[in-house]
Design a protein around this motif. Structure first.
Motif, PDB file in Angstrom:
ATOM      1  N   ALA A 128      15.011   5.543  43.450  1.00  0.00           N
ATOM      2  CA  ALA A 128      13.928   6.401  42.966  1.00  0.00           C
ATOM      3  C   ALA A 128      12.795   5.588  42.353  1.00  0.00           C
ATOM      4  CB  ALA A 128      14.467   7.395  41.946  1.00  0.00           C
ATOM      5  N   ASP A 129      13.077   4.342  41.997  1.00  0.00           N
ATOM      6  CA  ASP A 129      12.039   3.490  41.408  1.00  0.00           C
ATOM      7  C   ASP A 129      11.207   2.756  42.457  1.00  0.00           C
ATOM      8  OD1 ASP A 129      12.587   4.073  38.725  1.00  0.00           O
ATOM      9  OD2 ASP A 129      14.226   2.604  38.672  1.00  0.00           O
ATOM     10  N   PHE A 130      11.652   2.801  43.718  1.00  0.00           N
ATOM     11  CA  PHE A 130      10.953   2.028  44.747  1.00  0.00           C
ATOM     12  C   PHE A 130       9.506   2.493  44.923  1.00  0.00           C
ATOM     13  CE2 PHE A 130      15.015   0.774  47.261  1.00  0.00           C
ATOM     14  CZ  PHE A 130      15.277  -0.215  46.326  1.00  0.00           C
ATOM     15  N   GLY A 131       9.312   3.816  44.897  1.00  0.00           N
ATOM     16  CA  GLY A 131       7.961   4.332  45.110  1.00  0.00           C
ATOM     17  C   GLY A 131       7.419   4.007  46.488  1.00  0.00           C
ATOM     18  N   THR A 132       8.293   3.965  47.482  1.00  0.00           N
ATOM     19  CA  THR A 132       7.899   3.568  48.842  1.00  0.00           C
ATOM     20  C   THR A 132       6.821   4.468  49.409  1.00  0.00           C
ATOM     21  OG1 THR A 132      10.159   2.783  49.196  1.00  0.00           O
ATOM     22  CG2 THR A 132       8.784   3.091  51.156  1.00  0.00           C
ATOM     23  N   PHE A 133       6.909   5.742  49.116  1.00  0.00           N
ATOM     24  CA  PHE A 133       5.995   6.712  49.732  1.00  0.00           C
ATOM     25  C   PHE A 133       4.991   7.220  48.698  1.00  0.00           C
ATOM     26  CE2 PHE A 133      10.045   6.767  51.927  1.00  0.00           C
ATOM     27  CZ  PHE A 133       9.656   6.513  53.234  1.00  0.00           C
ATOM     28  N   GLY A 134       4.033   6.396  48.374  1.00  0.00           N
ATOM     29  CA  GLY A 134       2.972   6.821  47.481  1.00  0.00           C
ATOM     30  C   GLY A 134       3.239   6.605  46.013  1.00  0.00           C
ATOM     31  N   GLY A 135       4.292   5.869  45.669  1.00  0.00           N
ATOM     32  CA  GLY A 135       4.568   5.602  44.271  1.00  0.00           C
ATOM     33  C   GLY A 135       5.652   6.490  43.694  1.00  0.00           C
ATOM     34  N   ASP A 136       6.095   6.136  42.507  1.00  0.00           N
ATOM     35  CA  ASP A 136       7.161   6.861  41.808  1.00  0.00           C
ATOM     36  C   ASP A 136       6.620   8.212  41.335  1.00  0.00           C
ATOM     37  OD1 ASP A 136       9.085   7.828  40.094  1.00  0.00           O
ATOM     38  OD2 ASP A 136       9.493   5.887  39.155  1.00  0.00           O
ATOM     39  N   PRO A 137       7.188   9.329  41.816  1.00  0.00           N
ATOM     40  CA  PRO A 137       6.650  10.646  41.449  1.00  0.00           C
ATOM     41  C   PRO A 137       6.847  11.014  39.988  1.00  0.00           C
ATOM     42  CG  PRO A 137       8.641  10.888  42.757  1.00  0.00           C
ATOM     43  CD  PRO A 137       8.278   9.434  42.810  1.00  0.00           C
ATOM     44  N   THR A 138       7.696  10.258  39.271  1.00  0.00           N
ATOM     45  CA  THR A 138       7.857  10.562  37.843  1.00  0.00           C
ATOM     46  C   THR A 138       6.665  10.069  37.029  1.00  0.00           C
ATOM     47  OG1 THR A 138       9.024   8.475  37.386  1.00  0.00           O
ATOM     48  CG2 THR A 138      10.361  10.396  38.024  1.00  0.00           C
ATOM     49  N   ARG A 139       5.775   9.331  37.669  1.00  0.00           N
ATOM     50  CA  ARG A 139       4.660   8.741  36.924  1.00  0.00           C
ATOM     51  C   ARG A 139       3.366   9.527  37.063  1.00  0.00           C
ATOM     52  NH1 ARG A 139       6.035   2.474  38.692  1.00  0.00           N
ATOM     53  NH2 ARG A 139       8.088   2.418  37.687  1.00  0.00           N
ATOM     54  N   THR A 140       3.452  10.692  37.662  1.00  0.00           N
ATOM     55  CA  THR A 140       2.276  11.553  37.708  1.00  0.00           C
ATOM     56  C   THR A 140       2.445  12.682  36.707  1.00  0.00           C
ATOM     57  OG1 THR A 140       0.991  13.095  39.034  1.00  0.00           O
ATOM     58  CG2 THR A 140       3.288  12.852  39.634  1.00  0.00           C
ATOM     59  N   GLY A 141       1.384  13.016  36.010  1.00  0.00           N
ATOM     60  CA  GLY A 141       1.475  14.085  35.027  1.00  0.00           C
ATOM     61  C   GLY A 141       1.499  15.467  35.632  1.00  0.00           C
TER      62      GLY A 141
END
Length: 548
Positions: free
Chosen positions: A473-486
């Motif tokens: 889940a930390d790879f962010g392969t497809f557009g980045g880690d989704p937990t980092r968007t507000g």
């Protein structure tokens, strides 16, 4: 006519009557009796046509009355051409949107009724023309009952399969427009017409797909024998052909059927009855691997429905039973939360293995590499997106609930598939989505490009969960880690006491999200990630967000 025919056939059998005269009489009477056989068949055909037409038209009339009632309830007028008319004066945006949904549903249903009525009219005219032209015959039948049967077969209304390009809502209305006899005919003679058609009710798809299991098994066993015979007949086996690989995939599909049958045959220990499962998809032809989808509970009547899409390495024979178990546990937790909040509601949870997931197993030396390439790219997600979005639409269209609450759940690479399906269809009837263990939801390197709006959802209706120790889940392969968007609400996976007062174990690693653990009281219950999944599926308002 049957009585006269029988008497004609008995003439010439009188004791003592012999010679040329009796032979001539027998010949003449036989010709006349044969003519009567065709007449009996013709009358039987018209009789059967009349009976079936009455049943079909009465069904169409009944469905039309329902539509007219539905239209009137929405202050709409249903016109003879199947179109509806209504006024939006004084309506707010939400009311107008609801009217548009009703308009689409009613017009699709009216179109199906008109099409079916035209088919009945055309079939009836064709039978009557054949009867008038003397084209209905006894087809060589000799006994009165066989002659009547031959006639009835020639007088039956035809039933057409659903067109291949039907949208899910149109497919639902196609099924509703069929008479009970036509529905029985489809399920008994052509279950393949409806088993995998999105929009057909789940209970119908289940019956059709269960009927297809032995048919598919026989087909695959014949294909296995053909491939094995070919390989046995080659000096070099499969060295210079793909038949050894084809045989491997056929054998996997036979194992898939074993897994499906095993799952469907299991008994609910609490009731002693077969588990309430609906086989909504059984596809052993489209892809290299078998595909299946199983609903726990009845999505046709449920108020809350979830669809879980898995990721890398998922197969029907290796994963379906476990996914059904997880779906069962999720359904139980949703129901517990609804009870806790004193809310009525029924639940159905669906395990969807409806695409060829990226997979590192296979018959060849390069399958591991191919699976790695598949899971690192989005081409598989693009291909699966349409099938998944249509499945969502089908659940929505077939539902008897006024507005079912549908939640899309995507794990690992399945979250990429879910994201693509929602983005390409503007949510396809889905109300909320949860992505867990997700390597990303977009594909252009910026996580901010995917949000609730681009998924077709309202702000606040898209969620993400990430366990501690989930490196994928930390790879962010497809557009980045989704937990980092507000924009996406992050739900906690940490251990703690939930909002119902129960202490939950936290989730850890990539596969732990839907799993259960045994609590201090000896009861098995979902861990915190599963609890939060259930809170969203049941729209209970009991979800726990990750601390900011």
């Amino acid at each position: 006519m049957t009585d006269v025919k029988t008497k004609l056939e008995s003439i010439g059998q009188f004791p003592g009557w012999t010679g040329e005269s009796v032979d001539a009489a027998k010949q003449k009477f036989t010709i006349t009796a044969d003519d009567l056989s065709d007449e009996i068949a013709t009358v039987s055909a018209v009789q059967e046509l009349a009976r079936q037409t009455v049943v079909a038209v009465e069904h169409l009339q009944s469905e039309l009355k329902k539509l007219e009632s539905d239209a009137a309830a929405e202050e709409m007028s249903l016109n003879d051409d199947g179109q509806v008319s209504y006024s939006t004066d004084g309506k707010d945006d939400g009311e107008i949107e609801q009217l548009k949904r009703s308009e689409e549903r009613i017009e699709a249903a009216a179109t199906a009724l008109i099409t079916q009525a035209a088919d009945v009219d055309s079939d009836a005219a064709a039978v009557l023309r054949k009867a008038a032209a003397g084209e209905i015959t006894a087809r060589g039948a000799r006994t009165p009952e066989d002659i009547k049967k031959a006639g009835r077969e020639q007088g039956s209304l035809t039933t057409d399969p659903p067109p291949a390009d039907l949208a899910p809502l149109q497919a639902k209305e196609y099924w509703d427009a069929l008479s009970p006899e036509q529905k029985d005919y489809v399920l008994s003679q052509h279950p393949d017409w409806v088993g995998n058609v999105d929009g057909i009710p789940a209970v119908v798809r289940d019956e059709a797909n269960r009927a297809l299991i032995p048919i598919e098994r026989a087909r695959l066993e014949a294909e296995r024998k053909r491939l094995q015979d070919n390989l046995d007949g080659h000096w070099f086996g499969g060295t210079f052909t793909n038949e050894d690989a084809e045989l491997w995939y056929v054998e996997q599909k036979l194992k898939d059927l074993d897994a499906v049958e095993s799952a469907l045959s299991q008994i609910d220990s609490s009731t002693g009855q077969p588990r309430d499962l609906k086989l909504m998809l059984l596809d052993m032809t489209t892809g290299e691997r078998g595909r299946a989808a199983v609903a726990v509970g009845d999505p046709d009547t449920a108020d809350h429905v979830s669809v879980t899409t898995p990721g890398l390495g998922t197969t029907v024979n290796g994963s379906l039973d476990g996914m059904i178990g997880e779906a069962t546990n999720l359904k139980i937790e949703v129901e517990n939360q609804l009870d806790f909040t004193n809310r009525n509601g029924t639940v159905s949870t669906i395990a969807w293995v409806g695409y060829d997931t990226p997979n590192v197993t296979g018959p060849g030396n390069f399958d591991t590499a191919r699976g790695g390439l598949d899971v690192a790219g989005d081409s598989v997600a693009d291909e699966a997106a349409l099938d998944l979005s249509n499945f969502y639409r089908g659940v929505d269209a077939a539902s008897a609930a006024p507005d079912p609450h549908i939640t899309a759940l995507g794990h690992s690479y399945g979250s990429v598939v879910t994201s693509h399906a929602l983005q390409s269809s503007q949510a396809a009837g889905v109300d909320e989505a949860v992505f867990y263990g997700s390597p990303g939801l977009g594909d252009d390197g910026t996580v901010a490009t995917v949000n609730a709006g681009t998924l077709g959802l309202d702000r606040g209706d898209a969620y993400v969960i990430e366990n501690d120790g989930d490196t994928i889940a930390d790879f962010g392969t497809f557009g980045g880690d989704p937990t980092r968007t507000g924009d996406l609400t992050q739900l906690t996976s940490d251990a703690g006491v939930d909002r119902t007062g129960i202490e939950r174990e936290g989730g850890h690693g990539h596969a732990d999200y839907p799993r259960s653990s045994t609590g201090p009281d000896g009861q098995d219950r979902l861990k915190m990630p599963g609890y939060n999944l259930a809170a969203i599926v049941g729209d209970s308002g009991l979800e726990i967000e990750e601390p900011k």
